[in-house]
Design an enzyme around this catalytic site. Structure first.
Site: not given
Length: 803
Positions: A532, A541
């Site tokens: 995730e 990210e």
């Protein structure tokens, strides 16, 4: 969050005031008290009175007479000067109740007048009034907006006067009174003493020609000029007057994105229903409900109702309040918990004796009662509204998950998502089902499917993987990989207390993990790799870099990556509030603030590139939908386009070439374009996308979103989305990710029927990843595409995500 939680969620409180456009009596402590006794939270008052108005008109008359009697040219005559205020010019004073008043500057001035004498007198009046209001301790001041009939020059002149006035009242919150559209503007000049009536004809001919044809966005365009000249001053906002018939949804949404602090509802906006009661149309109800969901909802002012009822009726005078709510007011108030806002001043002023003082059962304030009825019957908050309370339009720096170890509270926020982890469990279950149905060989040797949750945090996906195994009846061998030493402690505790030691917990950076340890000292493979790592813009990210680094442990023949792919999306938006916050940061704290892609729960925005919906909220209203059945989201569908895509696992040849480049070998090429060896350049991306602009507006930046396919198999696809176009369909009520905002240093004005072209790059130097973006505006004239403006080339390299 279950249903019981939502029942305790406090709804917005309506702060409602009474505005008498032509005051019949001076404001006093008694009148303020009487307004509160009637249920109003505030009343309005002019700063100066008719005596002062008469003095100014007399001065203007004397000046004009002197011009007529003199043989000298007009420029040889000194301009008229207004003497200082006298006690007879104003009824205001520095009293204890001054903060309960919303004061209005004189409506008869004309700051935008082309006649220099009228403009000069108007500026003097405004400055005298502002100075005195500030002296008295006034907090909220309303100034009439520019006269649109004077054209763009008049608006610019008005804007300069407002900027000048802001410097003289350092604590005043200034609200510019604007009509919602141009059908009814400040040009009405109903007052025979309006200074605009005395402008000399020789100055009016040019301004009338310059004004041009009125358009629905003309009023908003004037406001945009004023706030731009005033450099988005945070003490400057809007008092918006609603018409009887609301304008198009595009214009309603534009005003929704602006800092509206007062919403004036004239008596003419009310309809009369079959029972003879005053009510608002469903379109008006929808607009009010939507405005009241803002982080800073506007106050409501009822105007054009005449004087406060019962001012001269002794039976309507109520005794001094004891601080207890009357039964009527208590019924009007929203249910409150111990953490709910305090009662409004009007509610606190109500008395149990109120109903006994009335001589009959007729409601003296039917319009106010109706707004209180709307307050009690607001649509329930959505899941996102309940979760996001306090986060709307609040700037957050993107996470640095590789260089920083996240706190437990950060993980906890993610884990509250009611959708995300259920969808992940479904994706894992479908992957297990397909693995068994296709009779694939597992990497465990005993028939168990090897599942690795990389970047497992506090372990919610580990739990979901075990749940998927139990629901499908397919055995799994689960590994939890986490670099955060603090989260590692919690994972081990979960393994003992919750997972019955079914999980192998490994503390390492996923890119350094060699795979499951085997009995012979070698390392095995993983069948399903679950992560995730996605950010607000999908890849911001470093999900691509992390999954590339751990792909060597994935079963090369049949290995499954969850997620399998993800795409980044964006659209141009207007968001004055967010831009103003970034501007303040750039001036006071961080000069690079406009080069940072900010994570923000965008609420008060307007999509600049839109397309009509097949059935909009407006048509729902016309078809009889109830207000509490309406979707309070933006009613127009934005044009959101795809920037780029990442898929996993990568083809081995791409990783092989990346490995050759790492270390700077000759066979690996001559190094990277932006520094380093170029080993990560397979993860660079770029795009150039064009967006149609239907209505004029101002672009403050780009709203960024993502979509991801977690798994696609024989039973279909499991997908997540924050894209406002597809989120409702793919993952409604998902709250794990807020959008990302790419700001522009200078807001870009966009004409109607133009185009916005956005160029964006994802860059890397093998040590960090950053974004660069450039926005251009074009318009096609006589078959030629003409560039109108170009933004700076923004770059987030200084704050890039570290690898």
């Amino acid at each position: 969050m279950d249903a019981s939680d939502s029942m305790d969620e406090p709804m917005p409180i309506f702060y409602i005031g009474h505005h008498e456009t032509s005051p019949s009596m001076a404001v006093s402590e008694e009148l303020i008290q009487h307004g509160q006794d009637l249920g109003y939270d505030m009343i309005t008052a002019p700063i100066t009175n008719s005596h002062f108005h008469g003095r100014v008109l007399e001065l203007l008359g004397s000046y004009n007479q002197a011009l007529a009697d003199s043989s000298l040219p007009s420029d040889a005559q000194p301009l008229p000067l207004i003497p200082a205020l006298e006690p007879s010019d104003t009824n205001l004073g520095p009293t204890d109740s001054i903060s309960q008043l919303v004061v209005f500057a004189s409506s008869w001035i004309d700051l935008s007048s082309p006649d220099p004498v009228i403009a000069y007198l108007s500026r003097q009046v405004l400055n005298l009034e502002i100075a005195y209001a500030a002296f008295c301790g006034v907090v909220t001041l309303v100034i009439p907006g520019p006269r649109l009939s004077h054209g763009s020059n008049g608006v610019a002149q008005y804007a300069r006067a407002i900027k000048e006035a802001l410097s003289s009242g350092g604590y005043l919150q200034v609200h510019i009174l604007m009509p919602m559209d141009s059908c009814r503007s400040a040009d009405s000049q109903e007052d025979v003493g309006d200074l605009a009536r005395f402008a000399r004809p020789e100055y009016l001919s040019g301004s009338s020609a310059q004004a041009g044809r009125p358009g629905p966005f003309r009023s908003w365009d004037a406001w945009n000029t004023v706030r731009s000249v005033c450099k988005y001053n945070n003490r400057l906002s809007i008092a918006l007057e609603t018409p009887r018939r609301l304008p198009c949804l595009a214009l309603q949404t534009r005003w929704y994105s602006e800092p509206v602090r007062l919403l004036l509802i004239p008596s003419s906006s009310f309809l009369t229903n079959a029972r003879g009661s005053s009510v608002l149309s469903k379109a008006h109800q929808h607009f009010i409900f939507r405005m009241m969901r803002l982080q800073r909802p506007p106050w409501l002012l009822l105007s054009g109702l005449g004087p406060l009822p019962g001012v001269d009726d002794p039976n309507m005078i109520m005794t001094y309040p004891d601080g207890h709510l009357s039964p009527r007011t208590a019924a009007d108030a929203s249910p409150r918990s111990s953490m709910s806002p305090s009662p409004t001043p009007a509610e606190a002023a109500q008395m149990p004796k109120t109903s006994k003082k009335k001589t009959n059962n007729a409601d003296p304030t039917p319009h106010l009662s109706y707004l209180r009825y709307l307050q009690r019957n607001q649509p329930p908050k959505t899941m996102i509204e309940r979760f996001g309370g306090g986060f709307q339009d609040y700037l957050q720096s993107p996470l640095q998950p590789l260089s920083d170890n996240l706190e437990s509270i950060t993980y906890e926020v993610f884990e509250k998502d009611p959708i995300k982890y259920a969808w992940y469990e479904n994706a894992i279950a479908q992957g297990l089902y397909d693995w068994k149905a296709q009779q694939k060989t597992t990497s465990s040797g005993d028939g168990s499917v090897v599942v690795a949750v990389v970047g497992s945090g506090r372990g919610p996906l580990v739990t979901r993987a075990l749940n998927a195994s139990k629901s499908t009846g397919i055995p799994v061998r689960v590994y939890a990989i986490e670099k955060n030493p603090n989260a590692y402690v919690l994972l081990q505790r979960h393994n003992v207390e919750d997972w019955t030691r079914q999980v192998t917990v490994v503390k390492t950076d996923m890119r350094a993990w060699k795979g499951p340890s085997l009995a012979d000292g070698t390392f095995g493979k993983v069948d399903i790799l679950v992560s995730e790592l996605l950010g607000s813009f999908a890849d911001n990210e470093l999900s691509p870099e992390c999954l590339d680094g751990v792909q060597h442990v994935l079963n090369p023949q049949d290995g499954i990556s969850i997620p399998a792919s993800y795409t980044a999306h964006f659209t141009p938006i207007a968001t004055p509030r967010v831009w103003s916050d970034i501007f303040s940061r750039s001036v006071t704290a961080d000069p690079t603030a406009f080069d940072i892609p900010w994570v923000v729960m965008l609420q008060q925005l307007d999509y600049l590139s839109t397309e009509p919906q097949t059935e909009s909220s407006q048509s729902q209203l016309l078809n009889g939908a109830k207000p509490n059945q309406l979707n309070l989201e933006a009613p127009l569908t934005p044009v959101v386009q795809t920037a780029w895509k990442f898929s996993h696992p990568l083809h081995p040849s791409i990783l092989a070439q990346s490995s050759l480049r790492r270390g700077g070998s000759a066979i690996g090429g001559g190094g990277g374009f932006t520094g380093g060896d170029g080993a990560n350049e397979h993860n660079t991306r770029d795009c150039c996308l064009t967006f149609p602009i239907q209505e004029q507006g101002v672009c403050h930046g780009l709203g960024g979103y993502f979509e991801t396919v977690l798994y696609s198999g024989t039973q279909g696809s499991v997908e997540l989305s924050t894209n406002p176009v597809t989120m409702e369909q793919k993952s409604k009520d998902m709250i794990s990710w807020f959008p990302i905002f790419f700001p522009l240093k200078t807001p870009m004005h966009l004409p109607a029927k133009s185009e916005v072209q956005v160029s964006m790059w994802r860059q890397t130097d093998d040590r960090k990843v950053w974004y660069e973006w450039l926005v251009e505006s074009f318009m096609t004239v006589d078959g030629r595409r003409i560039r109108l403006s170009t933004s700076d080339l923004h770059s987030s390299k200084a704050s890039g995500c570290l690898m």
